[in-house]
Design a protein around this motif. Structure first.
Motif, short mmCIF file in Angstrom:
data_model
loop_
_atom_site.label_atom_id
_atom_site.label_comp_id
_atom_site.label_asym_id
_atom_site.label_seq_id
_atom_site.Cartn_x
_atom_site.Cartn_y
_atom_site.Cartn_z
N ASP A 13 0.80 -1.23 0.00
CA ASP A 13 0.00 0.00 0.00
C ASP A 13 0.83 1.28 0.00
O ASP A 13 0.33 2.34 0.36
CB ASP A 13 -0.99 0.01 1.17
CG ASP A 13 -0.30 -0.12 2.52
OD1 ASP A 13 0.91 -0.41 2.54
OD2 ASP A 13 -0.97 0.05 3.55
N HIS A 38 3.49 -5.19 3.26
CA HIS A 38 2.55 -6.01 4.04
C HIS A 38 2.34 -7.36 3.37
O HIS A 38 1.81 -7.44 2.25
CB HIS A 38 1.19 -5.33 4.15
CG HIS A 38 1.21 -4.01 4.84
ND1 HIS A 38 1.39 -3.88 6.19
CD2 HIS A 38 1.07 -2.75 4.37
CE1 HIS A 38 1.35 -2.60 6.53
NE2 HIS A 38 1.17 -1.88 5.44
N HIS A 73 2.43 -6.58 14.32
CA HIS A 73 3.17 -6.67 13.06
C HIS A 73 4.58 -7.19 13.33
O HIS A 73 5.28 -6.68 14.20
CB HIS A 73 3.21 -5.29 12.38
CG HIS A 73 1.87 -4.81 11.94
ND1 HIS A 73 1.66 -3.60 11.32
CD2 HIS A 73 0.65 -5.40 12.03
CE1 HIS A 73 0.37 -3.46 11.05
NE2 HIS A 73 -0.27 -4.52 11.47
N ARG A 97 -6.22 -11.54 0.95
CA ARG A 97 -6.40 -10.09 0.90
C ARG A 97 -7.35 -9.70 -0.24
O ARG A 97 -8.18 -8.82 -0.08
CB ARG A 97 -5.06 -9.39 0.74
CG ARG A 97 -4.29 -9.25 2.04
CD ARG A 97 -2.93 -8.61 1.80
NE ARG A 97 -2.32 -8.20 3.06
CZ ARG A 97 -2.61 -7.09 3.71
NH1 ARG A 97 -3.50 -6.24 3.21
NH2 ARG A 97 -2.02 -6.81 4.85
N ARG A 100 -10.89 -10.75 0.71
CA ARG A 100 -11.40 -9.86 1.74
C ARG A 100 -11.82 -8.51 1.16
O ARG A 100 -12.82 -7.92 1.58
CB ARG A 100 -10.30 -9.70 2.80
CG ARG A 100 -10.70 -8.96 4.05
CD ARG A 100 -10.30 -7.51 4.07
NE ARG A 100 -10.32 -7.04 5.45
CZ ARG A 100 -9.34 -6.41 6.02
NH1 ARG A 100 -8.23 -6.15 5.35
NH2 ARG A 100 -9.43 -6.02 7.26
N PRO A 132 -6.24 0.38 2.52
CA PRO A 132 -5.91 1.71 1.99
C PRO A 132 -6.35 1.91 0.53
O PRO A 132 -6.64 3.03 0.12
CB PRO A 132 -4.39 1.77 2.13
CG PRO A 132 -4.10 0.87 3.30
CD PRO A 132 -5.08 -0.26 3.16
N ILE A 147 -7.44 9.27 4.03
CA ILE A 147 -7.43 7.84 4.40
C ILE A 147 -7.89 7.61 5.84
O ILE A 147 -8.74 6.75 6.08
CB ILE A 147 -6.04 7.22 4.09
CG1 ILE A 147 -5.85 7.16 2.57
CG2 ILE A 147 -5.91 5.84 4.70
CD1 ILE A 147 -4.54 6.57 2.12
N PRO A 148 -7.38 8.36 6.82
CA PRO A 148 -7.87 8.14 8.19
C PRO A 148 -9.40 8.29 8.30
O PRO A 148 -10.05 7.52 9.01
CB PRO A 148 -7.14 9.21 9.01
CG PRO A 148 -5.88 9.46 8.25
CD PRO A 148 -6.27 9.32 6.81
#
Ligand code: AMP
Ligand code: ZN
Ligand code: FE
Ligand code: FE
Length: 278
Positions: A13, A38, A73, A97, A100, A132, A147-148
């Protein structure tokens, strides 16, 4: 020595392709850099090759998002990306991923939010999919400013778009990385929000982590000192990383985590196989 051992590219991302990121590392004056996308090592070969050209030392890296009530993580470093069991596991994580992301877009659509899976897939490009990318699609539709906000309104656990994702138990992430010749480090320990951090670190040390990311932009000097002490007591090394995701994301930048110590220098030498060198 100027190091950044935690950063993301378009393989997950982040917004910089791996080779461009290597060039950014050179421009930032880094001597040692590790790409830690990730749940994927897909960008590692291109990143390491470009780092070699740019005169930046690099080894393989990945950031596993592990099973946990919250965010746990684990960074894997210096492994063979072609190791069959590890490569198979990472391929499965990428598939989960993608599935999902489909479930989350379906949830949003069912709630009348017209985000399209095709657009999310386009945004993710060749990288493994993550929330994201859905956030970006929501921003394009003016359903969130950034994004937040997209996470807070639609994507966090408890929100309308959320769907659970199968993650890897930390024990498995660690044993696979070690089997592939690598070492594991607990990433940004403060972000686990564990009430008993020494207990968590002891458990992970038993499972085979060898280091702690003591230096992280969100860690105060007191936090870093606390993690250095934990590392010393358990015989772990310490590392440093910015968690850079590309221009304008997360309020961080390459090399933002610039604190240095003899302990960190020793950790870097160990990871990069430069023991004895000065
Ligand atoms: P996923 O891997 O799909 O579960 O998405 C989690 C990733 O999204 C994290 O590793 C962060 O990089 C990013 N993320 C999570 N929460 C936020 C947030 N509130 N704002 C921005 N980015 C976030
Ligand atoms: Zn990320
Ligand atoms: Fe992380
Ligand atoms: Fe990260």
């Amino acid at each position: 020595m100027r190091v950044d051992l935690h950063m993301h590219s378009t393989a997950s991302d982040g917004t910089s392709p791996p080779a461009a990121l290597a060039e950014e590392c050179r421009a930032a004056g880094l001597t040692h850099a590790i790409l830690t996308d990730h749940d994927t090592a897909a960008g590692v070969a291109a990143f390491c090759a470009a780092c070699a050209t740019a005169g930046v030392r690099a080894i393989s890296g990945v950031e596993f998002n592990c099973v946990y009530d919250g965010e746990l993580h684990i960074l894997g470093y210096g492994f063979d990306p072609a190791h069959p069991a590890l490569a198979r596991c990472l391929a499965e994580m990428a598939e989960e991923r993608a599935r999902r992301t489909g479930r989350m877009v379906a949830n949003l659509n069912a709630a009348g939010i017209g985000v399209s899976l095709e657009r999310v897939a386009e945004i993710a490009g060749s990288g493994v999919m993550g929330r994201p990318h859905i956030a970006q699609a929501l921003i394009e539709l003016h359903l969130a400013a950034d994004i937040p906000e997209a996470f807070a309104k639609y994507l966090n656990r408890g929100c309308v778009g959320y769907s659970h994702r199968e993650k890897l138990p930390s024990r498995e992430a660690i044993s696979l990385t070690r089997a592939a010749g690598g070492r594991c480090v607990l990433a940004h320990p403060l972000l686990t929000h564990d009430a008993d951090l020494p207990g968590l670190i002891r458990r992970l040390a038993k499972e085979g982590i060898e280091g702690i990311e003591a230096y992280y932009p969100l860690h105060s000097d007191a936090d870093a000192a606390f993690f250095l002490k934990q590392a010393r007591e358990l015989g772990l090394f310490v590392t440093a990383g910015s968690d850079y995701h590309g221009a304008g994301r997360h309020g961080t930048y390459l090399g933002k985590e610039a604190r240095m110590s003899l302990e960190l220098e020793a950790g870097v030498r160990l990871l990069f196989g430069e023991e004895g060198a000065v």
